[in-house]
Motif scaffolding. Structure first.
Motif, PDB file in Angstrom:
ATOM      1  N   LYS A   1       0.829  -1.208   0.000  1.00  7.49           N
ATOM      2  CA  LYS A   1       0.000   0.000   0.000  1.00  7.49           C
ATOM      3  C   LYS A   1       0.864   1.260   0.000  1.00  7.49           C
TER       4      LYS A   1
ATOM      5  N   THR B   1       2.342   1.642  -3.492  1.00  5.32           N
ATOM      6  CA  THR B   1       1.399   2.122  -4.506  1.00  5.32           C
ATOM      7  C   THR B   1       1.541   3.620  -4.717  1.00  5.32           C
TER       8      THR B   1
ATOM      9  N   TYR C   1      -4.996   1.516  -5.337  1.00  8.69           N
ATOM     10  CA  TYR C   1      -4.836   1.356  -3.889  1.00  8.69           C
ATOM     11  C   TYR C   1      -5.961   0.502  -3.322  1.00  8.69           C
TER      12      TYR C   1
END
Length: 269
Positions: A200, A203, A253
């Motif tokens: 995450k 990203t 995401y």
């Protein structure tokens, strides 16, 4: 109405429908806050008569977005495709390097400090070097984004490997499993939550890396579009491009976050 209270004919709603209601309820607050901020900015822009080149009203940005939607979406799609490719490569590289470091303490002691030093160097200073090494095309943007984003996955994988239950490792040793077998069948599954946390973070870094690369050298992409709009002082077009890029980024995401939820439910219930 809350998801817990929702029912059809006295029968409790299906889990997916309850989840949809919880998601909608959670999305109402940030969406409402954003609408309030946009309304306030619209009022300020019109009341203070700020020049459009400095601060266009949200309505003007929306107009630019609608009128230039095909062009903006085309360039944003090119950028996001590179973002996805960079994220996949970063995941593979990060896990592979973390695996090597875990299996060999000597290699870990030799090379781990080099990766830390690499993270200390300001990445924007490296962007021109990637253009020299890989040319002005998409390869330089992709490689720069990977360089920028693989480290959080590496750190997450190493943390996950190190946090594996000692009892599970001892059980594998008692069953005469090799270090590689223990890593693949025990440590890697247990490290997946940490890996998704790193993914995450990566990203956002992939998006930054690709767009920065397009700022330096590109013939297409959202970064190239923003540079062209800035040269013509088209502030509304710049903001419209950023809105589309943000939506695409949230989609990527969200896919990573959804994958994390699925993995956590399968592993921990």
């Amino acid at each position: 109405m809350s998801a817990e209270a929702f029912s059809i004919g006295g029968v409790a709603a299906p889990r997916w429908l309850s989840g949809a209601f919880r998601f909608a309820d959670g999305a109402m607050r940030p969406a409402g806050f954003i609408l309030i901020c946009l309304a306030a900015l619209e009022i300020l822009a019109r009341t203070l008569a700020v020049p459009e080149v400095l601060f266009p009203a949200p309505s003007r940005v929306l107009t630019a977005l609608v009128s230039n939607a095909p062009t903006i979406c085309y360039h944003a799609a090119l950028t996001v495709s590179q973002v996805v490719a960079a994220l996949v490569i970063s995941f593979a590289v990060g896990v592979a390097v973390a695996t090597i470091f875990t299996l060999s303490r000597v290699i870990n002691d030799m090379f781990a400090p080099l990766f830390i030093v690499l993270q200390i160097i300001p990445k924007i200073a490296l962007a021109p070097l990637f253009v020299i090494w890989f040319g002005p095309g998409g390869l330089s943007h992709l490689s720069f984004a990977v360089c920028l984003s693989f480290f959080p996955i590496l750190a997450g994988a190493r943390a996950g490997f190190e946090e594996t239950s000692a009892d599970a490792v001892r059980l594998c040793s008692a069953l005469r499993a090799s270090r590689l077998q223990t890593l693949i069948h025990v440590k890697l599954p247990m490290a997946l939550p940490q890996l998704f946390v790193g993914a995450k973070v990566s990203t956002t870094l992939c998006i930054i890396g690709v767009v920065l690369g397009e700022f330096v050298s590109a013939r297409a992409g959202i970064g190239w579009y923003i540079v062209q709009a800035a040269a013509l002082s088209q502030t509304a077009n710049i903001l419209a491009a950023l809105v589309v890029l943000s939506l695409f980024g949230l989609l990527v995401y969200g896919v990573v976050a959804a994958g994390e939820i699925v993995v956590r439910r399968r592993m921990f219930g």
